[in-house]
Motif scaffolding. Sequence first.
Motif, mmCIF file in Angstrom:
data_model
loop_
_atom_site.group_PDB
_atom_site.id
_atom_site.type_symbol
_atom_site.label_atom_id
_atom_site.label_comp_id
_atom_site.label_asym_id
_atom_site.label_seq_id
_atom_site.Cartn_x
_atom_site.Cartn_y
_atom_site.Cartn_z
ATOM 1 N N ARG A 50 0.183 -3.384 -8.298
ATOM 2 C CA ARG A 50 -1.203 -3.433 -7.821
ATOM 3 C C ARG A 50 -2.158 -3.742 -8.971
ATOM 4 N N ASP A 91 2.608 2.835 6.522
ATOM 5 C CA ASP A 91 2.205 4.247 6.508
ATOM 6 C C ASP A 91 2.229 4.864 7.910
ATOM 7 N N GLU A 147 0.812 -8.480 -5.066
ATOM 8 C CA GLU A 147 1.060 -7.765 -3.814
ATOM 9 C C GLU A 147 2.561 -7.811 -3.555
ATOM 10 N N LYS A 167 0.819 -1.215 0.000
ATOM 11 C CA LYS A 167 0.000 0.000 0.000
ATOM 12 C C LYS A 167 0.856 1.270 0.000
ATOM 13 N N THR A 168 2.035 1.171 0.588
ATOM 14 C CA THR A 168 2.883 2.343 0.827
ATOM 15 C C THR A 168 4.296 2.107 0.325
ATOM 16 N N GLY A 212 1.432 -4.586 6.743
ATOM 17 C CA GLY A 212 0.782 -3.583 5.891
ATOM 18 C C GLY A 212 0.519 -2.273 6.605
#
Length: 419
Positions: free
Chosen positions: A258, A317, A263, A202-203, A314
């Motif tokens: 993505r 962030d 992943e 995600k980051t 995950g």
Amino acid sequence: MRILVIGNGGREHAIVWKLKQSPKVADIYCAPGNGGIAGLATCVPIAVEDVDGLVAFAKEQRVDLTVVGPEVPLLLGVVDRFEQEGLKAFGPRRQAALIEGSKRFAKELMRKHNIPTAAFASFTNAEEAKAYVREQGAPIVIKADGLAAGKGVVVAQTVAEAERAIAEAMEEKVFGEAGNEVVIEEFLSGQEVSLMAFLDGKTVKPMVVAQDHKPAFERDKGPNTGGMGTYSPVPQIPAEVVEQAIDTILWPMHEAFRQEGIEYKGVLYAGLMITAEGPKVIEFNARFGDPETQVVLPRLETDLVEVMEAVISGTLDELSLSWSEQAAVCVVLAAGGYPGSYEKGWPISGLESVPDGVVVFHAGTKRRDCGIVTAGGRVLGVTALGADIKDARDKAYQQVKTISFKDMHYRTDIAAKAL
């Protein structure tokens, strides 16, 4: 925590050294490790390719976290296997690691997602590859498609040299199956820089940049190696160019994964050329670079265990990375003959007294009753921290002078470009 590190090089010694600084860590194992790692961790004689053996050991010792150093086990699916067994592992799964395992896969992904890189073509037929080279002219870059321990790249200055590189890879099989296919790229000119980042799906959290020295000899002469030395920061590359690379390469690559349904969790290494048109990708690796790790991790002030746990869960962030303002320079001491054939088993002297601010990371070494002996091509990486590049460089070379083994060779111009 009980941690298992997979690998036996200088990169793994740097990882073990950094993990050892975490208050969260109780025991560290390393499979198979080396002569220097043995001073910090319990080395276990399990090969990096022995996925079953690694899984069995992690279960038996109730290992809380396994960190995968080299690319080979990643491409054998070691992380997938550990996850299937309910074990925590740091590194990308096999499908994501193909970004390093197949240069064609990487180039096609970049082309599809408009990530700046050199123009290219790939071939499974040697004669067609040679015809393409004759049509394009030189200089031109020939790459074995698969894994070749950092040595499967030839920057050919003439068409004859390019044809020779194709013949070696595809017909003489000097890189084994890795040369069944070759990728031929346009030659890019500029300064190279290594930009690594932590990704959690995600980051993207970039690390500080480093510059590697691939050719074996001074002034970038001689055959390519796995890397003869590194330094960080890279003062001649402006901060805005690094930001441009993060914006136009790292984040778009994260988005490309993505969109492809991959992943990506772990370290993504971008080898970049800073061209007149801006940063372009030379290659991606699916793990910490070697010897870049030996100058990047000494500058990391955040607990590495916390970073790795955030990547796996995950939650990257939520973590901010802190970096030292100090500079780091690493000089690699290699065996005579490297990157060609070399002898092993020579005693190493001068490892006893190492001052504060200097770390000698072991790569190709073994512990014997008589002491530490050479056991690989790149034997040691002498890393020094200093107020600036000049200070760190002076300290590193001062330490190098105290170390010796038969036929030892090293470059005397590491970090000279920064000065």
